[in-house]
Design a protein around this motif. Structure first.
Motif, mmCIF file in Angstrom:
data_model
loop_
_atom_site.group_PDB
_atom_site.id
_atom_site.type_symbol
_atom_site.label_atom_id
_atom_site.label_comp_id
_atom_site.label_asym_id
_atom_site.label_seq_id
_atom_site.Cartn_x
_atom_site.Cartn_y
_atom_site.Cartn_z
ATOM 1 N N UNK A 153 68.410 9.557 54.933
ATOM 2 C CA UNK A 153 69.780 10.089 55.007
ATOM 3 C C UNK A 153 69.938 10.990 56.232
ATOM 4 N N UNK A 154 68.923 11.808 56.522
ATOM 5 C CA UNK A 154 68.967 12.664 57.712
ATOM 6 C C UNK A 154 68.985 11.818 58.977
ATOM 7 N N UNK A 155 68.188 10.752 58.987
ATOM 8 C CA UNK A 155 68.135 9.855 60.141
ATOM 9 C C UNK A 155 69.506 9.237 60.397
ATOM 10 N N UNK A 156 70.155 8.784 59.337
ATOM 11 C CA UNK A 156 71.476 8.169 59.471
ATOM 12 C C UNK A 156 72.507 9.176 59.969
ATOM 13 N N UNK A 157 72.501 10.368 59.375
ATOM 14 C CA UNK A 157 73.459 11.394 59.801
ATOM 15 C C UNK A 157 73.240 11.777 61.264
ATOM 16 N N UNK A 158 71.971 11.923 61.657
ATOM 17 C CA UNK A 158 71.657 12.304 63.035
ATOM 18 C C UNK A 158 72.141 11.250 64.027
ATOM 19 N N UNK A 159 72.194 9.992 63.584
ATOM 20 C CA UNK A 159 72.662 8.906 64.446
ATOM 21 C C UNK A 159 74.178 8.732 64.365
ATOM 22 N N UNK A 160 74.832 9.550 63.552
ATOM 23 C CA UNK A 160 76.282 9.468 63.419
ATOM 24 C C UNK A 160 76.751 8.349 62.503
ATOM 25 N N UNK A 161 75.857 7.877 61.635
ATOM 26 C CA UNK A 161 76.216 6.805 60.709
ATOM 27 C C UNK A 161 76.441 7.366 59.314
ATOM 28 N N UNK A 162 77.305 6.678 58.581
ATOM 29 C CA UNK A 162 77.526 7.013 57.182
ATOM 30 C C UNK A 162 76.270 6.686 56.385
ATOM 31 N N UNK A 163 75.959 7.489 55.407
ATOM 32 C CA UNK A 163 74.807 7.252 54.541
ATOM 33 C C UNK A 163 75.251 6.306 53.425
ATOM 34 N N UNK A 164 74.627 5.120 53.372
ATOM 35 C CA UNK A 164 74.930 4.159 52.312
ATOM 36 C C UNK A 164 73.625 3.718 51.653
ATOM 37 N N UNK A 165 73.734 3.234 50.450
ATOM 38 C CA UNK A 165 72.551 2.755 49.722
ATOM 39 C C UNK A 165 71.879 1.610 50.478
ATOM 40 N N UNK A 166 72.669 0.712 51.073
ATOM 41 C CA UNK A 166 72.097 -0.413 51.816
ATOM 42 C C UNK A 166 71.310 0.065 53.027
ATOM 43 N N UNK A 167 71.852 0.996 53.772
ATOM 44 C CA UNK A 167 71.174 1.496 54.971
ATOM 45 C C UNK A 167 69.873 2.206 54.611
ATOM 46 N N UNK A 168 69.922 3.014 53.562
ATOM 47 C CA UNK A 168 68.705 3.699 53.113
ATOM 48 C C UNK A 168 67.670 2.672 52.651
ATOM 49 N N UNK A 169 68.116 1.669 51.905
ATOM 50 C CA UNK A 169 67.192 0.649 51.400
ATOM 51 C C UNK A 169 66.539 -0.131 52.537
ATOM 52 N N UNK A 170 67.286 -0.418 53.594
ATOM 53 C CA UNK A 170 66.727 -1.138 54.741
ATOM 54 C C UNK A 170 65.666 -0.293 55.428
ATOM 55 N N UNK A 171 65.949 0.980 55.646
ATOM 56 C CA UNK A 171 64.960 1.863 56.273
ATOM 57 C C UNK A 171 63.693 1.928 55.420
#
Length: 148
Positions: free
Chosen positions: A10-28
């Motif tokens: 979630x921190x990685x996504x926020x730092x990149x300016x992306x919305x935090x979603x379950x799919x994005x977290x699951x992919x990481x």
């Protein structure tokens, strides 16, 4: 270096300016477990926990994460695109010619871009990509076992 190995997704996504979603977290998380995975392999890992996710959605997420610099997309010849979290360095890859396994190879010589093209092209080289081809340890062992 895998900059995201210990960072909260979630921190990685926020730092990149992306919305935090379950799919994005699951992919990481899926790529933390198995680097150099194809979109199909990521989808297979993610879909049990997110059954409403489609393969098309995986491609969209992988594209967004790659565009944001969270993932690196590599495309070895004769292979589907693969994704990894190791970004920000100039490492290369070795691919097994039998089973298609992929592994990282640290920069061969010197600093990025590692290779210097012959002068005269007019290009400003920003990175170099080298793919080594050979047999992985498992395929080498299998060949030895199969030898007469």
């Amino acid at each position: 270096m895998d900059l995201h190995a210990t960072t909260d997704p979630a921190e990685t996504l926020r730092a990149a300016g992306l919305r935090v979603t379950a799919q994005r977290i699951a992919v990481i998380e899926a790529l933390r477990q198995r680097s150099h995975a194809t979109a199909d392999e990521v989808f297979a890992r993610v879909s049990p926990s997110l059954p409403d996710t489609s393969l098309q959605a995986m491609y969209v997420v992988l594209s967004a994460l790659t565009g944001a610099g969270i993932l690196r997309r590599i495309e070895p010849a004769r292979s589907a695109a693969r994704y990894e979290l190791r970004i920000g360095d100039n490492h290369h890859h070795v691919v097994c010619t039998l089973c298609g396994a992929v592994d990282d190879v640290d920069c061969v010589v010197g600093e990025a871009p590692c290779l210097v093209p012959s002068p005269g092209s007019g290009f400003l080289v920003q990175s170099a990509e080298v793919t080594f081809w050979g047999l992985c340890p498992d395929c080498r062992a299998a060949e030895v076992d199969a030898a007469p």
